[in-house]
Design a protein around this motif. Sequence first.
Motif, mmCIF file in Angstrom:
data_model
loop_
_atom_site.group_PDB
_atom_site.id
_atom_site.type_symbol
_atom_site.label_atom_id
_atom_site.label_comp_id
_atom_site.label_asym_id
_atom_site.label_seq_id
_atom_site.Cartn_x
_atom_site.Cartn_y
_atom_site.Cartn_z
ATOM 1 N N THR A 250 0.881 -1.193 -0.091
ATOM 2 C CA THR A 250 0.143 -0.005 0.065
ATOM 3 C C THR A 250 0.756 1.543 0.084
ATOM 4 O O THR A 250 0.439 2.260 -0.829
ATOM 5 N N PHE A 251 1.939 1.220 0.926
ATOM 6 C CA PHE A 251 2.851 2.434 0.979
ATOM 7 C C PHE A 251 3.408 2.702 -0.350
ATOM 8 O O PHE A 251 3.437 3.732 -0.841
ATOM 9 N N THR A 253 2.495 1.672 -3.432
ATOM 10 C CA THR A 253 1.694 2.305 -4.361
ATOM 11 C C THR A 253 1.450 3.716 -4.198
ATOM 12 O O THR A 253 1.260 4.445 -5.124
ATOM 13 N N GLU A 254 1.132 4.161 -3.230
ATOM 14 C CA GLU A 254 0.882 5.591 -2.810
ATOM 15 C C GLU A 254 2.102 6.560 -2.943
ATOM 16 O O GLU A 254 1.824 7.647 -3.055
ATOM 17 N N SER A 255 3.216 5.895 -2.872
ATOM 18 C CA SER A 255 4.433 6.661 -3.053
ATOM 19 C C SER A 255 4.891 6.736 -4.274
ATOM 20 O O SER A 255 5.834 7.477 -4.696
ATOM 21 N N GLY A 256 4.147 6.200 -5.197
ATOM 22 C CA GLY A 256 4.138 6.226 -6.937
ATOM 23 C C GLY A 256 5.305 5.395 -7.354
ATOM 24 O O GLY A 256 5.879 5.503 -8.490
#
Length: 299
Positions: A250-251, A253-256
């Motif tokens: 998740t991290f 993915t959210e961090s690009g």
Amino acid sequence: MNDGLTDAVRRFQWFYACHVKAPHELVEHSALSLTETRVLFAVMHAGTCTAANISRTLGLDTGYLSRMLTQFECAGLIERQPFSGDARRHQVSLTTDGETALAVVSTHVRDEVSAALDAMTPDERAQLLASMGCVQRLLAPAGDAQRVRLRGPRPGDFGWIVEREAHLAPGGMQSQRKWETRTATVVADYLTAPDPLRNGCWIAEQDGVSVGASLLIGMSAGSARLSALFVEPGVRRGGIARRLVKACVTFATESGYDRIVCAIDLNPAPIAPLLLHFGFEELSGQGEWEKRLKGPAAI
């Protein structure tokens, strides 16, 4: 059965009984017997419970317990109410007289424990709390509910990660030292990263005790590595490793990030099924796994 371990546990039980007396070891302050005190304390801690709950918790014969509860009810120490939806079962709770009967014992218990804790420094108390949590986790019945949460790192957590990964590494001392060096390098990379906001660390806590961790470290603008992952023995079935990997995915993915990679020997326990669950694919001949976060292969 390991006789040496059994003897060690019994020595600890005796040590604890001598230095921090438990409620059932203070029956001299009460007119109640040892077993009667244990039963009333079980009711007190539960608040409201059934006879079956008490029987399972204390390992008492149901007929023997039923007679004892009847005596308690006649003495005004407990009250029994029909269980909602089942008139054959009763909920048991303490009365005011029952609470009073335990008050003297409870006061002595608190005094004994407080005396032992007052002699400790704050750091020693914190260490004691963590150690008691470990003992409780390891000795608790398999069916007990596990209260687990993930949190960010605190001072001291990274040293603990290095120590636990080395301890859990398979093989002898040489293998453990090699793993300790590897994890220490990973931690150093995490702590000295030029952009710390692109890295993530999660500590799994069970009832306040650290039982697992994962580290995600950025390798480049598009790639991150799952660099550390472990869960203490005895708690893997609680889905903690899955939650730690999910936090990393998740991290990332959210961090690009475009992808996450990790080595198959990341953890002393086999993790291939866990990686497959999150859509990782094995990179043939490279000893690594990869999860695409963008593009057709992303899941």
